[in-house]
Design a protein around this motif. Structure first.
Motif, mmCIF file in Angstrom:
data_model
loop_
_atom_site.group_PDB
_atom_site.id
_atom_site.type_symbol
_atom_site.label_atom_id
_atom_site.label_comp_id
_atom_site.label_asym_id
_atom_site.label_seq_id
_atom_site.Cartn_x
_atom_site.Cartn_y
_atom_site.Cartn_z
ATOM 1 N N PRO A 13 20.215 32.019 -1.134
ATOM 2 C CA PRO A 13 21.234 32.805 -0.442
ATOM 3 C C PRO A 13 20.690 34.054 0.252
ATOM 4 O O PRO A 13 21.306 34.561 1.175
ATOM 5 C CB PRO A 13 22.225 33.179 -1.551
ATOM 6 N N TRP A 14 19.532 34.527 -0.149
ATOM 7 C CA TRP A 14 18.956 35.725 0.473
ATOM 8 C C TRP A 14 18.127 35.413 1.715
ATOM 9 O O TRP A 14 17.625 36.321 2.359
ATOM 10 C CB TRP A 14 18.092 36.488 -0.523
ATOM 11 N N SER A 15 18.002 34.160 2.101
ATOM 12 C CA SER A 15 17.146 33.809 3.237
ATOM 13 C C SER A 15 17.615 34.444 4.544
ATOM 14 O O SER A 15 16.812 34.704 5.435
ATOM 15 C CB SER A 15 17.028 32.291 3.391
ATOM 16 N N TRP A 16 18.915 34.711 4.659
ATOM 17 C CA TRP A 16 19.436 35.353 5.866
ATOM 18 C C TRP A 16 18.813 36.726 6.070
ATOM 19 O O TRP A 16 18.680 37.199 7.187
ATOM 20 C CB TRP A 16 20.959 35.471 5.812
ATOM 21 N N ALA A 17 18.427 37.392 4.989
ATOM 22 C CA ALA A 17 17.846 38.736 5.085
ATOM 23 C C ALA A 17 16.506 38.727 5.825
ATOM 24 O O ALA A 17 16.060 39.761 6.320
ATOM 25 C CB ALA A 17 17.677 39.345 3.701
ATOM 26 N N TYR A 18 15.874 37.579 5.904
ATOM 27 C CA TYR A 18 14.591 37.439 6.599
ATOM 28 C C TYR A 18 14.765 36.807 7.978
ATOM 29 O O TYR A 18 13.817 36.305 8.562
ATOM 30 C CB TYR A 18 13.611 36.629 5.756
#
Length: 99
Positions: free
Chosen positions: A88-93
Motif C-alpha cells: 500500500p505504500w508504493s504510491w509514496a514512491y
C-alpha cells in the motif's frame, strides 16, 4: 511467484503471463477481451501439454492497476482471482499500485 506457490500449494517456476492487453474503444463490450483471455488459456494449455512454459502449475498471471476497475471486472468475470498486490505504500514512491 511466491504468492502463486502459496495459493496453489506447488512450486511455480514457469507460468504464462498476459502483459499489456488492450481492446480498441470501438470494440469494447463485444467479448473481445474474453476471447483474448480464452486464446491465452488455450495457448497455455498447449504449452503445458508439451512440457513448456506453464507446465509447472498451469497458471496464467497478469497484473492490472488497482484503479482500473473495468479491467478488474473483465478478469474476474473470466475466472481470474487476486493472488497478490503491490504494498500500500508504493504510491509514496511514485508508483501506481497494481494487483
Amino acid at each position: 511467484a511466491q504468492a502463486l506457490s502459496e495459493k496453489h500449494g506447488t512450486a511455480v517456476d514457469n507460468y504464462v503471463f498476459v502483459s499489456c492487453m488492450a481492446v480498441a474503444p470501438e470494440a469494447r463490450r463485444r467479448g473481445v477481451a474474453s476471447a483474448l483471455l480464452d486464446a491465452a488459456s488455450e495457448l497455455a494449455g498447449e504449452w503445458r501439454s508439451d512440457g513448456g512454459v506453464g507446465s509447472a502449475a498451469g497458471i496464467i498471471g497478469l497484473d492490472v492497476y488497482q484503479d482500473n476497475m473495468v479491467a478488474i471486472k473483465v478478469y474476474e468475470a473470466n475466472g481470474y482471482t487476486r493472488a497478490t498486490a503491490d504494498p500500500p505504500w508504493s504510491w509514496a514512491y511514485g508508483q501506481r499500485p497494481r494487483i
